[in-house]
Design a protein around this motif. Structure first.
Motif, PDB file in Angstrom:
ATOM      1  N   UNK A  62      -3.646  -1.592 -16.275  1.00  0.00           N
ATOM      2  CA  UNK A  62      -2.810  -2.315 -15.316  1.00  0.00           C
ATOM      3  C   UNK A  62      -3.389  -2.169 -13.923  1.00  0.00           C
ATOM      4  N   UNK A  63      -3.040  -3.106 -13.083  1.00  0.00           N
ATOM      5  CA  UNK A  63      -3.430  -3.057 -11.682  1.00  0.00           C
ATOM      6  C   UNK A  63      -2.161  -3.257 -10.868  1.00  0.00           C
ATOM      7  N   UNK A  64      -1.993  -2.413  -9.869  1.00  0.00           N
ATOM      8  CA  UNK A  64      -0.782  -2.512  -9.056  1.00  0.00           C
ATOM      9  C   UNK A  64      -1.021  -2.062  -7.636  1.00  0.00           C
ATOM     10  N   UNK A  65      -0.017  -2.306  -6.831  1.00  0.00           N
ATOM     11  CA  UNK A  65      -0.083  -1.935  -5.418  1.00  0.00           C
ATOM     12  C   UNK A  65       1.261  -1.331  -5.045  1.00  0.00           C
ATOM     13  N   UNK A  66       1.210  -0.210  -4.337  1.00  0.00           N
ATOM     14  CA  UNK A  66       2.431   0.420  -3.820  1.00  0.00           C
ATOM     15  C   UNK A  66       2.439   0.247  -2.313  1.00  0.00           C
ATOM     16  N   UNK A  67       3.418  -0.486  -1.820  1.00  0.00           N
ATOM     17  CA  UNK A  67       3.533  -0.670  -0.369  1.00  0.00           C
ATOM     18  C   UNK A  67       2.281  -1.272   0.219  1.00  0.00           C
ATOM     19  N   UNK A  68       1.776  -0.630   1.258  1.00  0.00           N
ATOM     20  CA  UNK A  68       0.587  -1.124   1.959  1.00  0.00           C
ATOM     21  C   UNK A  68      -0.699  -0.494   1.443  1.00  0.00           C
ATOM     22  N   UNK A  69      -0.587   0.294   0.407  1.00  0.00           N
ATOM     23  CA  UNK A  69      -1.782   0.948  -0.149  1.00  0.00           C
ATOM     24  C   UNK A  69      -2.677  -0.085  -0.828  1.00  0.00           C
ATOM     25  N   UNK A  70      -3.966   0.268  -0.990  1.00  0.00           N
ATOM     26  CA  UNK A  70      -4.863  -0.666  -1.682  1.00  0.00           C
ATOM     27  C   UNK A  70      -4.447  -0.834  -3.145  1.00  0.00           C
ATOM     28  N   UNK A  71      -4.848  -1.940  -3.713  1.00  0.00           N
ATOM     29  CA  UNK A  71      -4.591  -2.194  -5.120  1.00  0.00           C
ATOM     30  C   UNK A  71      -5.324  -1.140  -5.957  1.00  0.00           C
ATOM     31  N   UNK A  72      -4.652  -0.646  -6.992  1.00  0.00           N
ATOM     32  CA  UNK A  72      -5.255   0.398  -7.839  1.00  0.00           C
ATOM     33  C   UNK A  72      -5.207  -0.027  -9.291  1.00  0.00           C
TER      34      UNK A  72
END
Length: 190
Positions: A62-72
């Motif tokens: 999976x690929x996701x983003x939390x808030x303003x953090x970079x996509x992981x």
């Protein structure tokens, strides 16, 4: 993972047997667990993840983003990755090398192997070390008998002492395992 002693890649595979993770989380785990044999962080970690994914030893889940953090991107180990991890760990445990970082890494990650497999690999290493020590002793005697000054053989004596210390440690470890003195997971991490 054809690279000799790809300790970063090996460590990534081992950590992914614990849980699926993104590279930043893997980096934190390496630092927090004092995997000091891993060098070149964080760049070497990201390169290792790319190589492992390219070799299909790990896959993105999976690929996701939390808030303003970079996509992981979160990765998990594949069945082929597990086989590769087992093969590489067994080889590093069995085969003495003058570069001791590989053995340090293998000892650090030994819990990824079933206990009986780890014991067999350690016994193989012990037998190899015993042969090496005997051969070195004979070599030192032959050189002394030929009149070579002892001062010229100090590095050989040093190498023999390192092998003897390692053999002693492995023998003690096997004894502890035989006595049940080390808790071992009943299965390798999934």
């Amino acid at each position: 993972m054809a690279r000799r002693h790809d300790l970063v890649g090996l460590t990534v595979l081992a950590l992914l047997t614990v849980r699926a993770s993104h590279p930043y989380e893997l980096h934190r785990m390496i630092v927090e667990t004092h995997k000091d044999y891993v060098t070149g962080l964080p760049r070497s970690l990201y390169h290792a993840v790319e190589r492992l994914a390219g070799d299909e030893l790990i896959v993105p889940t999976m690929t996701g983003r939390e808030g303003r953090r970079p996509e992981r991107t979160v990765y998990e180990i594949t069945d082929e990755g597990r086989r590769e991890l087992t093969t590489r760990l067994r080889h590093l445990l069995e085969t003495p090398d003058t570069d001791r970082r590989g053995f340090t890494a293998a000892v650090s990650l030994i819990g990824c192997l079933p206990e009986d497999e780890a014991r067999r690999a350690l016994r193989t290493r012990a037998a190899t070390l015993e042969g090496s020590i005997a051969g070195t002793r004979a070599h030192i005697r032959a050189m002394a008998d030929s009149g070579l000054p002892a001062v010229l053989m100090l590095e050989v004596e040093y190498a023999q002492a390192l092998c003897a210390a390692e053999l002693d440690w492995i023998t003690n470890l096997l004894d502890r395992l035989d006595r049940g003195g080390i808790d071992w997971p009943t299965t390798a991490p999934a």
